[in-house]
Write an enzyme that holds these catalytic residues in place. Structure first.
Site, PDB file in Angstrom:
ATOM      1  N   GLY A   8      -6.774  -7.038  -9.138  1.00 43.41           N
ATOM      2  CA  GLY A   8      -5.927  -8.174  -9.450  1.00 43.41           C
ATOM      3  C   GLY A   8      -4.474  -7.854  -9.165  1.00 43.41           C
ATOM      4  O   GLY A   8      -4.127  -6.768  -8.698  1.00 43.41           O
ATOM      5  N   ARG A  10      -0.897  -6.575  -9.574  1.00 43.20           N
ATOM      6  CA  ARG A  10      -0.336  -5.422 -10.283  1.00 43.20           C
ATOM      7  C   ARG A  10      -1.423  -4.546 -10.930  1.00 43.20           C
ATOM      8  O   ARG A  10      -1.206  -3.924 -11.965  1.00 43.20           O
ATOM      9  CB  ARG A  10       0.672  -5.869 -11.353  1.00 43.20           C
ATOM     10  CG  ARG A  10       1.899  -6.554 -10.769  1.00 43.20           C
ATOM     11  CD  ARG A  10       2.756  -5.548 -10.011  1.00 43.20           C
ATOM     12  NE  ARG A  10       3.925  -6.192  -9.417  1.00 43.20           N
ATOM     13  CZ  ARG A  10       4.033  -6.529  -8.146  1.00 43.20           C
ATOM     14  NH1 ARG A  10       3.008  -6.306  -7.314  1.00 43.20           N
ATOM     15  NH2 ARG A  10       5.131  -7.079  -7.676  1.00 43.20           N
ATOM     16  N   SER A  14      -2.872  -1.283  -4.320  1.00 43.15           N
ATOM     17  CA  SER A  14      -2.133  -0.776  -3.155  1.00 43.15           C
ATOM     18  C   SER A  14      -1.805   0.695  -3.326  1.00 43.15           C
ATOM     19  O   SER A  14      -1.923   1.485  -2.382  1.00 43.15           O
ATOM     20  CB  SER A  14      -0.853  -1.585  -2.942  1.00 43.15           C
ATOM     21  OG  SER A  14      -1.153  -2.915  -2.568  1.00 43.15           O
ATOM     22  N   HIS A  51       7.237  -2.826  -1.978  1.00 42.59           N
ATOM     23  CA  HIS A  51       6.247  -2.003  -1.279  1.00 42.59           C
ATOM     24  C   HIS A  51       6.925  -1.064  -0.283  1.00 42.59           C
ATOM     25  O   HIS A  51       6.551   0.109  -0.158  1.00 42.59           O
ATOM     26  CB  HIS A  51       5.232  -2.892  -0.564  1.00 42.59           C
ATOM     27  CG  HIS A  51       4.170  -3.434  -1.456  1.00 42.59           C
ATOM     28  ND1 HIS A  51       2.964  -2.798  -1.659  1.00 42.59           N
ATOM     29  CD2 HIS A  51       4.121  -4.558  -2.214  1.00 42.59           C
ATOM     30  CE1 HIS A  51       2.226  -3.503  -2.489  1.00 42.59           C
ATOM     31  NE2 HIS A  51       2.909  -4.578  -2.845  1.00 42.59           N
ATOM     32  N   ARG A  55       6.834   3.089  -0.177  1.00 43.32           N
ATOM     33  CA  ARG A  55       6.388   3.885   0.973  1.00 43.32           C
ATOM     34  C   ARG A  55       7.479   4.836   1.460  1.00 43.32           C
ATOM     35  O   ARG A  55       7.194   5.934   1.936  1.00 43.32           O
ATOM     36  CB  ARG A  55       5.941   2.973   2.115  1.00 43.32           C
ATOM     37  CG  ARG A  55       4.666   2.216   1.822  1.00 43.32           C
ATOM     38  CD  ARG A  55       4.047   1.638   3.082  1.00 43.32           C
ATOM     39  NE  ARG A  55       4.942   0.799   3.852  1.00 43.32           N
ATOM     40  CZ  ARG A  55       5.152  -0.497   3.613  1.00 43.32           C
ATOM     41  NH1 ARG A  55       4.541  -1.094   2.609  1.00 43.32           N
ATOM     42  NH2 ARG A  55       5.971  -1.196   4.385  1.00 43.32           N
ATOM     43  N   ALA A  56       8.731   4.416   1.344  1.00 42.03           N
ATOM     44  CA  ALA A  56       9.842   5.263   1.789  1.00 42.03           C
ATOM     45  C   ALA A  56       9.944   6.536   0.961  1.00 42.03           C
ATOM     46  O   ALA A  56      10.463   7.556   1.432  1.00 42.03           O
ATOM     47  CB  ALA A  56      11.155   4.481   1.723  1.00 42.03           C
TER      48      ALA A  56
END
Length: 200
Positions: A8, A10, A14, A51, A55-56
């Site tokens: 769902g 949050r 990911s 996002h 990732r950074a």
């Protein structure tokens, strides 16, 4: 290898998908992030930045590819041995497909024209989408390398108001079922915790 990660909003899906990618990059795989979201308003832009910032800060050397519509073709082009692709996410792709196939109807001159336009607006986009879905599912079985697919589990809440919202929930559920059937691994993430539903 196809891995479907469901969860769902949050839920941590990911983040879990990115952790899976990290396992493969430790083995020497190169990593590709295939984003399907579009920054069409300030709120979505903020979500995308969240996002990107995450990732950074990680230790993965990502190749970023943005593709809101032609996901199947892009996967065919990118997938290869020694590469792990993270697709985030399938439900944005579904949304993009449905919206792209729903042009605003021309003003109807008669009542029967209006009825015809309404029928087309409801059925033609779904027919197009279902062909796109079938092509996507067929392609998954021939892709090389590793593909991790993130998707929202939207069927656990109340039935939404509005025909379009219910249609989206139905199509998302059918998409997830079709992908889960051909996937090697399926994981449901709840409150950041992974629950294995299917394992090869």
């Amino acid at each position: 290898m196809i891995h479907l990660v469901l969860g769902g909003a949050r839920s941590g899906k990911s983040r879990y998908g990115e952790a899976l990618v990290r396992q493969y990059t430790a083995l020497g795989f190169d990593a590709c992030y295939l984003a399907t979201a579009q920054a069409l308003d300030a709120e979505m832009s903020s979500r995308i930045r969240l996002h990107q910032d995450g990732r950074a800060k990680d230790d993965i050397d990502w190749q970023l590819v943005e593709e809101p519509l032609a996901l199947t073709a892009k996967l065919k082009h990118l997938a290869k041995p020694g590469r792990v692709i993270l697709v985030d996410c399938l439900t944005f792709w579904l949304t993009n497909q449905l919206l792209a196939q729903s042009p605003e109807a021309e003003p109807a001159s008669t009542e029967s024209d209006f009825a015809l336009d309404f029928a087309r607006s409801r059925h033609e986009p779904l027919e197009h989408w279902r062909q796109q879905r079938a092509d996507f599912i067929q392609t998954l079985s021939i892709l090389e390398g590793v593909v991790i697919l993130i998707s929202n589990e939207v069927g656990s809440g109340i039935v939404p108001l509005g025909e379009l919202s219910r249609q989206f929930v139905d199509e998302a559920g059918w998409l997830n079922q079709a992908v889960a059937e051909v996937a090697d691994n399926v994981t449901l993430v709840v409150a950041g915790l992974p629950l294995v539903l299917k394992s090869s």
